[in-house]
Design a protein around this motif. Sequence first.
Motif, short mmCIF file in Angstrom:
data_model
loop_
_atom_site.label_atom_id
_atom_site.label_comp_id
_atom_site.label_asym_id
_atom_site.label_seq_id
_atom_site.Cartn_x
_atom_site.Cartn_y
_atom_site.Cartn_z
N LEU A 70 0.86 -1.40 -0.01
CA LEU A 70 -0.06 0.14 0.07
C LEU A 70 0.93 1.12 0.00
O LEU A 70 0.46 2.19 -0.93
N LEU A 71 2.00 1.31 0.75
CA LEU A 71 2.83 2.46 0.51
C LEU A 71 3.74 2.77 -0.43
O LEU A 71 3.84 3.85 -0.70
N PHE A 72 3.92 1.48 -1.21
CA PHE A 72 4.42 1.80 -2.52
C PHE A 72 3.41 2.22 -3.58
O PHE A 72 3.83 3.30 -4.11
N LEU A 73 2.05 1.94 -3.47
CA LEU A 73 1.07 2.41 -4.42
C LEU A 73 1.03 3.89 -4.00
O LEU A 73 0.77 4.73 -5.02
N LEU A 74 1.07 4.20 -2.68
CA LEU A 74 0.64 5.73 -2.43
C LEU A 74 1.77 6.75 -2.91
O LEU A 74 1.58 7.61 -3.56
N SER A 75 2.99 5.86 -2.70
CA SER A 75 4.21 6.52 -2.93
C SER A 75 4.39 7.02 -4.49
O SER A 75 4.59 7.99 -4.92
N HIS A 126 -6.04 6.87 -7.72
CA HIS A 126 -6.63 7.82 -7.24
C HIS A 126 -7.62 7.45 -6.08
O HIS A 126 -7.86 7.99 -5.01
N ARG A 127 -8.59 6.55 -6.50
CA ARG A 127 -9.63 6.40 -5.54
C ARG A 127 -9.16 5.56 -4.61
O ARG A 127 -9.56 5.55 -3.25
N ILE A 128 -8.03 4.66 -4.65
CA ILE A 128 -7.48 3.99 -3.56
C ILE A 128 -6.81 5.13 -2.55
O ILE A 128 -6.77 4.95 -1.21
N VAL A 129 -6.19 6.03 -3.15
CA VAL A 129 -5.56 7.29 -2.39
C VAL A 129 -6.51 7.96 -1.52
O VAL A 129 -6.48 8.33 -0.36
N LYS A 135 -4.77 4.78 6.04
CA LYS A 135 -4.04 3.65 6.60
C LYS A 135 -2.58 3.64 6.34
O LYS A 135 -1.97 2.70 6.90
N GLY A 136 -1.88 4.38 5.45
CA GLY A 136 -0.66 4.15 5.33
C GLY A 136 0.29 4.93 6.47
O GLY A 136 1.26 4.54 6.83
N TYR A 137 -0.30 5.90 6.83
CA TYR A 137 0.48 6.72 8.01
C TYR A 137 -0.19 6.80 9.38
O TYR A 137 0.30 7.17 10.21
N TYR A 138 -1.47 6.52 9.45
CA TYR A 138 -2.08 6.52 10.63
C TYR A 138 -2.12 5.09 11.39
O TYR A 138 -3.05 4.53 11.58
N THR A 139 -0.65 4.92 11.67
CA THR A 139 -0.49 3.33 12.24
C THR A 139 0.52 3.56 13.41
O THR A 139 1.08 4.80 13.60
#
Length: 242
Positions: A70-75, A126-129, A135-139
């Motif tokens: 997920l972090l890869f996709l967001l990045s 973009h819909r995933i973003v 969920k990528g950084y609220y951890t």
Amino acid sequence: MAVAIKMKLNEKLYLRDPQETKLGRNIIQHSIMMIDAMGFEDFTFKKLAERIESTEASIYRYFENKHRLLLFLLSWYWEWVKYCIDLKILNIEDPARRLKIALETLVEAAHRDDPNTDHVNEAVLHRIVIAESAKGYYTKQVDEENRQGLFLTYKALCRTIQAIIEEINPQFPYPRALSSTLLEMAKSHVYFSEHLPSLTDISFKSGNSEEQVQRLLIDFAFGLLKSDQFAKQTENGQSNTL
């Protein structure tokens, strides 16, 4: 014909760069479609392996777990948006014009699939973003992942907007806050308009939500920058505005 565009991302996001192999690009392409369809919680490497007719072990050779994927996709997405903005503002000298173009591109790039990236559908990503980026950084591990540089692409995009803001109004006290707020607004108000319409003035049903969000960002940014400069000029006994 699609060409291979490779985004340069932090190597700690992956075990093997999926952009470099056919299987890796397959993993990226289908994980985007599956996360969009079923949500990140229900998405698993087992389901992905079945979709691409491979094995879970082969996917784990690229990503430690689905959170890193997920972090890869967001990045990848934020790096893509920065790439699009950088291209469009390259030869524009007027910072106000550059900010307007940057904000328009921020929204425009999110709503279109670029044929030059055959393994990534930007509109779906973009819909995933919108739905999954928190969920990528609220951890619990956000501080350690930040130390590893896993959010550098998002920060770089923020700095691009921040630098233009500082050119327009060097005395504006909150350039970083405004930059990150604009990026968050660009995605949150699209979501609000579709699912929580009482929280936004953007009308999803009108069919021109892209133009509405662009106008929202531009009015918000320039409204703050002008009002701040006006306040400082008033304090100095001046009356001119931007």
